[in-house]
Design a protein around this motif. Structure first.
Motif, PDB file in Angstrom:
ATOM      1  N   LYS A   1      -3.943  -0.398 -12.825  1.00  0.00           N
ATOM      2  CA  LYS A   1      -2.755  -1.260 -12.856  1.00  0.00           C
ATOM      3  C   LYS A   1      -3.205  -2.669 -12.490  1.00  0.00           C
ATOM      4  O   LYS A   1      -3.559  -2.942 -11.329  1.00  0.00           O
ATOM      5  CB  LYS A   1      -1.729  -0.750 -11.847  1.00  0.00           C
ATOM      6  CG  LYS A   1      -1.535   0.763 -12.027  1.00  0.00           C
ATOM      7  CD  LYS A   1      -0.223   1.275 -11.534  1.00  0.00           C
ATOM      8  CE  LYS A   1      -0.137   2.764 -11.867  1.00  0.00           C
ATOM      9  NZ  LYS A   1       1.196   3.191 -12.253  1.00  0.00           N
TER      10      LYS A   1
ATOM     11  N   ALA B   1      -1.940  -5.446 -11.712  1.00  0.00           N
ATOM     12  CA  ALA B   1      -1.390  -6.124 -10.523  1.00  0.00           C
ATOM     13  C   ALA B   1      -2.048  -5.603  -9.252  1.00  0.00           C
ATOM     14  O   ALA B   1      -2.343  -6.365  -8.327  1.00  0.00           O
ATOM     15  CB  ALA B   1       0.119  -5.927 -10.450  1.00  0.00           C
ATOM     16  N   PHE B   2      -2.273  -4.289  -9.216  1.00  0.00           N
ATOM     17  CA  PHE B   2      -2.927  -3.709  -8.032  1.00  0.00           C
ATOM     18  C   PHE B   2      -4.374  -4.208  -7.932  1.00  0.00           C
ATOM     19  O   PHE B   2      -4.854  -4.573  -6.847  1.00  0.00           O
ATOM     20  CB  PHE B   2      -2.963  -2.175  -8.111  1.00  0.00           C
ATOM     21  CG  PHE B   2      -1.627  -1.493  -8.078  1.00  0.00           C
ATOM     22  CD1 PHE B   2      -0.426  -2.204  -7.986  1.00  0.00           C
ATOM     23  CD2 PHE B   2      -1.554  -0.100  -8.127  1.00  0.00           C
ATOM     24  CE1 PHE B   2       0.800  -1.550  -7.959  1.00  0.00           C
ATOM     25  CE2 PHE B   2      -0.334   0.562  -8.078  1.00  0.00           C
ATOM     26  CZ  PHE B   2       0.851  -0.161  -8.003  1.00  0.00           C
ATOM     27  N   VAL B   3      -5.075  -4.193  -9.061  1.00  0.00           N
ATOM     28  CA  VAL B   3      -6.473  -4.624  -9.053  1.00  0.00           C
ATOM     29  C   VAL B   3      -6.578  -6.080  -8.585  1.00  0.00           C
ATOM     30  O   VAL B   3      -7.405  -6.424  -7.737  1.00  0.00           O
ATOM     31  CB  VAL B   3      -7.108  -4.462 -10.458  1.00  0.00           C
ATOM     32  CG1 VAL B   3      -8.520  -5.052 -10.486  1.00  0.00           C
ATOM     33  CG2 VAL B   3      -7.137  -2.990 -10.872  1.00  0.00           C
TER      34      VAL B   3
ATOM     35  N   ALA C   1      -4.514  -7.696  -6.713  1.00  0.00           N
ATOM     36  CA  ALA C   1      -4.196  -7.767  -5.280  1.00  0.00           C
ATOM     37  C   ALA C   1      -5.398  -7.345  -4.438  1.00  0.00           C
ATOM     38  O   ALA C   1      -5.684  -7.939  -3.386  1.00  0.00           O
ATOM     39  CB  ALA C   1      -2.994  -6.881  -4.967  1.00  0.00           C
ATOM     40  N   ASP C   2      -6.115  -6.333  -4.903  1.00  0.00           N
ATOM     41  CA  ASP C   2      -7.291  -5.875  -4.159  1.00  0.00           C
ATOM     42  C   ASP C   2      -8.406  -6.921  -4.188  1.00  0.00           C
ATOM     43  O   ASP C   2      -9.079  -7.163  -3.185  1.00  0.00           O
ATOM     44  CB  ASP C   2      -7.804  -4.549  -4.740  1.00  0.00           C
ATOM     45  CG  ASP C   2      -6.822  -3.397  -4.498  1.00  0.00           C
ATOM     46  OD1 ASP C   2      -5.955  -3.528  -3.604  1.00  0.00           O
ATOM     47  OD2 ASP C   2      -6.913  -2.376  -5.207  1.00  0.00           O
TER      48      ASP C   2
ATOM     49  N   LEU D   1      -7.978 -10.083  -4.470  1.00  0.00           N
ATOM     50  CA  LEU D   1      -7.554 -11.197  -3.610  1.00  0.00           C
ATOM     51  C   LEU D   1      -7.640 -10.852  -2.132  1.00  0.00           C
ATOM     52  O   LEU D   1      -7.917 -11.712  -1.306  1.00  0.00           O
ATOM     53  CB  LEU D   1      -6.124 -11.621  -3.961  1.00  0.00           C
ATOM     54  CG  LEU D   1      -6.016 -12.476  -5.223  1.00  0.00           C
ATOM     55  CD1 LEU D   1      -4.536 -12.746  -5.533  1.00  0.00           C
ATOM     56  CD2 LEU D   1      -6.769 -13.796  -5.051  1.00  0.00           C
ATOM     57  N   SER D   2      -7.380  -9.599  -1.798  1.00  0.00           N
ATOM     58  CA  SER D   2      -7.432  -9.263  -0.369  1.00  0.00           C
ATOM     59  C   SER D   2      -8.882  -9.370   0.120  1.00  0.00           C
ATOM     60  O   SER D   2      -9.131  -9.664   1.289  1.00  0.00           O
ATOM     61  CB  SER D   2      -6.793  -7.909  -0.066  1.00  0.00           C
ATOM     62  OG  SER D   2      -7.594  -6.849  -0.469  1.00  0.00           O
TER      63      SER D   2
ATOM     64  N   GLN E   1      -0.772 -14.236  -8.581  1.00  0.00           N
ATOM     65  CA  GLN E   1      -0.661 -13.849  -7.163  1.00  0.00           C
ATOM     66  C   GLN E   1      -1.297 -14.875  -6.222  1.00  0.00           C
ATOM     67  O   GLN E   1      -0.862 -15.064  -5.090  1.00  0.00           O
ATOM     68  CB  GLN E   1      -1.311 -12.481  -6.935  1.00  0.00           C
ATOM     69  CG  GLN E   1      -0.539 -11.313  -7.550  1.00  0.00           C
ATOM     70  CD  GLN E   1      -1.225  -9.974  -7.278  1.00  0.00           C
ATOM     71  OE1 GLN E   1      -1.942  -9.822  -6.291  1.00  0.00           O
ATOM     72  NE2 GLN E   1      -1.002  -9.001  -8.156  1.00  0.00           N
TER      73      GLN E   1
ATOM     74  N   CYS F   1      -6.008   1.517  -1.872  1.00  0.00           N
ATOM     75  CA  CYS F   1      -6.385   0.102  -1.797  1.00  0.00           C
ATOM     76  C   CYS F   1      -7.368  -0.105  -0.644  1.00  0.00           C
ATOM     77  O   CYS F   1      -7.417   0.676   0.300  1.00  0.00           O
ATOM     78  CB  CYS F   1      -5.161  -0.779  -1.621  1.00  0.00           C
ATOM     79  SG  CYS F   1      -4.065  -0.282  -0.302  1.00  0.00           S
ATOM     80  N   GLU F   2      -8.133  -1.194  -0.751  1.00  0.00           N
ATOM     81  CA  GLU F   2      -9.106  -1.452   0.314  1.00  0.00           C
ATOM     82  C   GLU F   2      -8.424  -1.641   1.659  1.00  0.00           C
ATOM     83  O   GLU F   2      -8.960  -1.223   2.690  1.00  0.00           O
ATOM     84  CB  GLU F   2      -9.952  -2.688  -0.028  1.00  0.00           C
ATOM     85  CG  GLU F   2     -11.173  -2.807   0.877  1.00  0.00           C
ATOM     86  CD  GLU F   2     -11.752  -4.212   0.904  1.00  0.00           C
ATOM     87  OE1 GLU F   2     -12.090  -4.734  -0.163  1.00  0.00           O
ATOM     88  OE2 GLU F   2     -11.853  -4.782   2.005  1.00  0.00           O
TER      89      GLU F   2
END
Lengths: 429, 429
Positions: free
Chosen positions: A244, A246-248, A250-251, A253-254, A284, A351-352
């Motif tokens: 997904k 959006a999830f990737v 976000a990961d 970016l985190s 994001q 997620c990480e």
């Protein structure tokens, strides 16, 4: 984020090379601090706390009252969150306890090993804008589980000489025995050699800036064990059509918000996935408070589009990331392709951040390609595994002759004698 | 051997201090060699082999023919002895394999770890008068068991460019993949950075002289893992009235013959035992070929007579010996008193030579007090333990809120977002 399409394999090594910071003169500066602390102890600690951290303290021991006060300053919901994480980390690290297994290698020759705690360990927690209390969980919980008698913690105070309450609450929760308001290379030197106030320890663990890292490297050469060599944090995400975007994003970016030298790598077989993730990432990025840091980190990062999933894992093994996220419904079937990594996150909901805080795994992991040979922190980091052997008369009769022959072939006659004497005594009875 | 009666506890620390050799200039010399090998590779190796070892070779790769020839040059009885040792070491190290245990820390959150071999390792075996083939067993067997793909071995040849056949036989037996006739700091540099002939590795293990030791220290700072810091070998024997003075003396001497800087320590509650051991030791000393070395080592050694058995173990824990022999019928009941040691030998028939060669335990152990924080070599030395986590939708629902709170408290909003996005998606379905 730049997308690189099917780069030649010959370029993989250089794509995997991490940026090096210029450390000129760092070793000398840090060695000077270490020598001063070795010689002048508390006096030197005070001097450097004043000079480098702009803090002047009459005592750098945290008192029981300060800890009690801190407990009341942390919100109940944050305490609950910390206790949940504490429970998961404790469960997973408890499972790492090794059972003693006695092996009779030859009749009368029994060997086994026993995990014995390192008596005294020192944890370092960096200061700065955010209180990294999660690292206290990651280091303190296995230290306590291992049975370390002395678990000390050094962390720099703010300019008013205070430590963030959540640091004190967490340290107290996991069973840290003493807390000191000292940071930087001087804290590492204090824990390595001891001062009037701060006891010396046998192993030092925890992250830190380049001064702290260099100090750990230098005291290691003096026989003080450290957790592992350090470098900037990084994640590599392998994503396919079942991921997904959006999830990737976000990961990625985190990871990027950690620091300008962090790396977030995306590896995928699909150009569409790559494009979608980059679009999401740019979107994001606008909303995160640490945008300026993340932008720089993303500039040093990249996305690879490779031919097949085998190549994705092959690249990941060359890169040897700290964190590997397999953003795919097929994640479970890929486990055997993994060779070099600190910690792995399987599937779209792993997620990480989960591993950073609360899944139960440890977040102190090998960076900078060190996962080729180093493991992350675990219960093992806080014990020595001592081997035992018990050889009976029967046993020495069985293996004695082999020992005599081998010792003689190595030119070590006294080694042989130790066996010969015993065999003679047994045969004479 | 000097006998010290009931020394004050305040002197124990200084009694435990090992002699330090003057290493002035060593670091610079070794760094020069390393830099040269990094830059000039094989050419530099040839230069230093000529310069330092007086060997001139057109090729330093050992050929298959050389290995085949070597097999015929080792006596059948020595080969049998080596195979017996091989079998015991293999049995004990096989028992160190860790089973994967999956732990569900919270419903939907599963964590485990998996041992994955270090792909490429390098073993160093010193040259000199005696061929230390036993160390090849101790390093090669666990490397092979762990599943390391590349296991290379460097050892200096003699002046005729030959390697002792028993070295080649043993290396071949345990499954070393490539053997090179290179010694000293240049061998360590070659394995760390690679040359045209010698592949680079991720971890280097094995003993060596001060140049080799320093080279390992220096490449470690570059992220190449090493087995452990090194120092002279040592044994501490705790003996009571049930010990056999001749055996104890033989064990002390088998340590003393290693080198002039070895230490052999006797700790006992009985003055009579002390006297009897010293008498035996002086007698046995006369007959060993390496007498000159042993005499010097014994001069640096001592015997302590202490009040009770508790004190004996307390001293041993301060000294933190590489080897601890409990020469007593009561050895088994003392195990829990042991805190710091590399390997333990229980009872009168468990001589150190047994562990040095054939009991099954590893003989590569922490010296110089490093057993306070380091373990000896084991199967663990050749693997990384990679952690895995699988978080399901259910799982992230359970721990997501805790992660959000903790990430926010640490000021890491993007870490929080990675969870928030997932929770939103789940709740919207």
């Amino acid at each position: 984020m730049r997308i690189i399409n099917n780069p030649k394999k010959s370029t993989w090594e250089s794509l995997s090379t991490r940026a090096t910071i210029n450390k000129q003169g760092l070793g000398e500066t840090v060695q000077t601090i270490i020598n001063d602390v070795k010689l002048n102890k508390d006096k030197a600690i005070k001097k450097y706390s004043q000079l480098l951290d702009n803090v002047s303290l009459s005592s750098f021991s945290v008192t029981k009252n300060e800890i009690e006060d801190a407990k009341n300053l942390v919100s109940e919901e944050l305490k609950q969150a910390i206790r949940l994480a504490n429970s998961n980390i404790e469960k997973f690290h408890s499972s790492q306890k090794e059972k003693e297994t006695k092996i009779e290698t030859t009749e009368g020759v029994t060997c086994w090993r026993k995990s014995v705690p390192i008596e005294k360990v020192g944890l370092y927690i960096p200061g700065g804008t955010a209180p990294l209390f999660s690292t206290i969980l990651m280091l303190g919980i296995p230290a306590k589980l291992a049975g370390c008698e002395e678990i000390i913690l050094c962390t720099p105070p703010n300019k008013n000489g205070k430590i963030n309450p959540v640091i004190l609450y967490t340290a107290s929760l996991v069973g840290v025995t003493k807390i000191f308001k000292v940071g930087g290379a001087q804290a590492i030197a204090a824990m390595a050699y001891g001062t009037e106030t701060i006891p010396n320890v046998y192993k030092i663990l925890g992250p830190g800036n380049q001064f702290v890292t260099k100090a750990k490297e230098l005291v290691q050469q003096d026989g003080i064990a450290i957790d592992m060599p350090a470098g900037p944090s990084e994640v590599l995400v392998i994503a396919d059509e079942t991921s997904k975007p959006a999830f990737v994003a976000a990961d990625l970016l985190s990871q990027a918000e950690h620091g300008v030298d962090s790396q977030s790598i995306l590896v995928t077989t699909s150009n569409t996935v790559a494009q979608n993730v980059v679009t999401e990432l740019n979107k994001q990025l606008e909303d995160i408070p640490r945008k300026d840091i993340a932008i720089k980190a993303i500039e040093n990062s990249f996305c690879l589009v490779l031919e097949d999933i085998e190549s994705c894992f092959e690249f990941s093994n060359v890169y040897a990331p700290e964190h590997l996220i397999i953003a795919s419904n097929l994640a479970d079937s890929c486990i055997d392709k993994i060779k070099n990594v600190g910690s792995v996150f399987l599937g779209n909901y792993s997620c990480e951040s989960a591993g950073d805080y609360a899944s139960g795994t440890n977040h102190t992991l090998p960076t900078n390609g060190f996962s080729k040979s180093y493991s992350g922190v675990s219960l093992d980091s806080f014990v020595k595994k001592i081997t035992f052997q018990k050889v009976t008369k029967e046993g020495i009769k069985s293996i004695g002759n082999a020992i005599e022959l081998m010792a003689e072939a190595e030119g070590l006659q006294a080694h042989k004698n130790a066996v010969t004497l015993r065999l003679k005594e047994i045969n004479n009875v």
